[in-house]
Design a protein around this motif. Sequence first.
Motif, mmCIF file in Angstrom:
data_model
loop_
_atom_site.group_PDB
_atom_site.id
_atom_site.type_symbol
_atom_site.label_atom_id
_atom_site.label_comp_id
_atom_site.label_asym_id
_atom_site.label_seq_id
_atom_site.Cartn_x
_atom_site.Cartn_y
_atom_site.Cartn_z
ATOM 1 N N GLY A 180 0.830 -1.206 0.000
ATOM 2 C CA GLY A 180 0.000 0.000 0.000
ATOM 3 C C GLY A 180 0.857 1.244 0.000
ATOM 4 O O GLY A 180 1.662 1.460 -0.906
ATOM 5 N N GLU A 181 0.702 2.048 1.056
ATOM 6 C CA GLU A 181 1.527 3.255 1.212
ATOM 7 C C GLU A 181 2.323 3.195 2.516
ATOM 8 O O GLU A 181 2.579 4.212 3.166
ATOM 9 C CB GLU A 181 0.634 4.496 1.160
ATOM 10 N N GLU A 182 2.724 2.007 2.905
ATOM 11 C CA GLU A 182 3.449 1.800 4.163
ATOM 12 C C GLU A 182 4.745 2.615 4.228
ATOM 13 O O GLU A 182 5.392 2.851 3.208
ATOM 14 C CB GLU A 182 3.844 0.329 4.311
ATOM 15 N N ASP A 225 2.186 -4.833 -4.588
ATOM 16 C CA ASP A 225 0.773 -4.769 -4.225
ATOM 17 C C ASP A 225 -0.030 -5.344 -5.379
ATOM 18 O O ASP A 225 0.465 -5.431 -6.511
ATOM 19 C CB ASP A 225 0.335 -3.331 -3.923
ATOM 20 N N GLN A 268 -5.391 2.813 0.644
ATOM 21 C CA GLN A 268 -4.426 1.856 1.178
ATOM 22 C C GLN A 268 -3.790 0.992 0.097
ATOM 23 O O GLN A 268 -3.201 -0.036 0.395
ATOM 24 C CB GLN A 268 -5.123 0.943 2.205
ATOM 25 N N GLY A 286 -1.181 0.486 -3.265
ATOM 26 C CA GLY A 286 0.041 1.014 -3.841
ATOM 27 C C GLY A 286 0.126 0.737 -5.328
ATOM 28 O O GLY A 286 -0.234 -0.353 -5.786
ATOM 29 N N THR A 301 6.272 3.829 -6.445
ATOM 30 C CA THR A 301 7.130 4.204 -5.325
ATOM 31 C C THR A 301 6.896 5.628 -4.825
ATOM 32 O O THR A 301 7.380 5.979 -3.742
ATOM 33 C CB THR A 301 8.613 4.055 -5.717
ATOM 34 N N ASP A 302 6.207 6.462 -5.590
ATOM 35 C CA ASP A 302 6.082 7.878 -5.214
ATOM 36 C C ASP A 302 5.516 8.053 -3.812
ATOM 37 O O ASP A 302 6.035 8.845 -3.019
ATOM 38 C CB ASP A 302 5.213 8.631 -6.217
ATOM 39 N N ARG A 303 4.450 7.329 -3.487
ATOM 40 C CA ARG A 303 3.802 7.510 -2.197
ATOM 41 C C ARG A 303 4.451 6.689 -1.086
ATOM 42 O O ARG A 303 3.988 6.709 0.060
ATOM 43 C CB ARG A 303 2.308 7.199 -2.315
ATOM 44 N N LEU A 304 5.513 5.988 -1.419
ATOM 45 C CA LEU A 304 6.293 5.277 -0.406
ATOM 46 C C LEU A 304 7.454 6.118 0.120
ATOM 47 O O LEU A 304 8.005 5.820 1.179
ATOM 48 C CB LEU A 304 6.847 3.975 -0.991
ATOM 49 N N ARG A 329 9.612 8.893 1.926
ATOM 50 C CA ARG A 329 9.502 9.709 3.132
ATOM 51 C C ARG A 329 10.699 10.654 3.174
ATOM 52 O O ARG A 329 11.832 10.224 3.446
ATOM 53 C CB ARG A 329 9.467 8.842 4.390
#
Length: 344
Positions: A131-133, A150, A166, A168, A171-174, A176
Amino acid sequence: MPLRMIRSLARARRRATLPQPAEWLRLQARELDMLRWTVKVLGADMVQRHYAAGLAGPHVPLPEAPAPAGLTSRTCRQTDIEGAWVRHWCRALGTTPFYHRKLWEDCFILQVLWEHGKLQPGQRALGFAVGEEPLPAILASRGVEVLATDIAAEDARAQDWIATGQHGTGTDRLYRPHLSDRAEFDRLVGFRSVDMAALPEDLQDGSRDIVWSACSMEHLGSHERGLAFVEAAMRCLKPGGIAVHTTELNLDAAGETLSQGSTVLFQLRHLEALAARLGALGHRMLVLDHAHHPGIMDQFVDVPPFEEGRVPLGHLSPPHLRLSIAGYPATSVGIVVIAKEAPP
């Protein structure tokens, strides 16, 4: 007027004032909503008192260095949230220790990997249903190469996860920003669409040091499919590699449970059967630590609705280490499996 007639009239008046069945049901539903709200108010007050006592919350110190905790397979519990090891990983997660099982799951996976020497450059990890973990970014910040996966967005089973943010797709939203620069993240983290119920053969090549999933195996449709996934994922690991999975555990070990559908609830017997299956293949599932003295937060069972903004009088944050799923008392459990060692 005869007494018998007086009593008959009184009974008729009482019947006339009783609500009709449909209205009575609506009344019960409204009162049940108020009861749920009252339970959440009391739970939120309990949380704030623990925060004020410095047991958890926004004002506790977050250790810069991890500390050994000797974790094996384990159920979520209050003392973990209040412990130094969870506090440390909260720093990496960019949050504070609060009484929620999902926070515990992330911290559990990271602590286990650290204790087994896997959070270091040169290690290769494979994550399922990410997901976006935040975990791919944290692993990459330690130099671990990560393939995050995912289910494909066009798969009908993905729709609920897409609707709730939730799912994915890349990689963009992974990423940080507080953990590493984007170039280093992109060098180490890749993404691929993968169905956990049918792992591609090329992933089962024994080339990974780490596999993990966070509360995903219970969504494969049945107990057997969840256990079969764990077994198949072991084929992705090198000899001596480590698998860490979290899932839903029905705390009623002897009663009924959810066994089919979009969410199933495992019981101790299912995890014991899994340990035996893995052992027969030469793998070793670490002993399940589930017996512990319960704290007050371990005895509070949160009830729906769980979503923010769906309560009548404002936002509350009651404890969420235990919860009701379809009327069954449940919590999170983490399992740790060491892959079969290569023969000498």
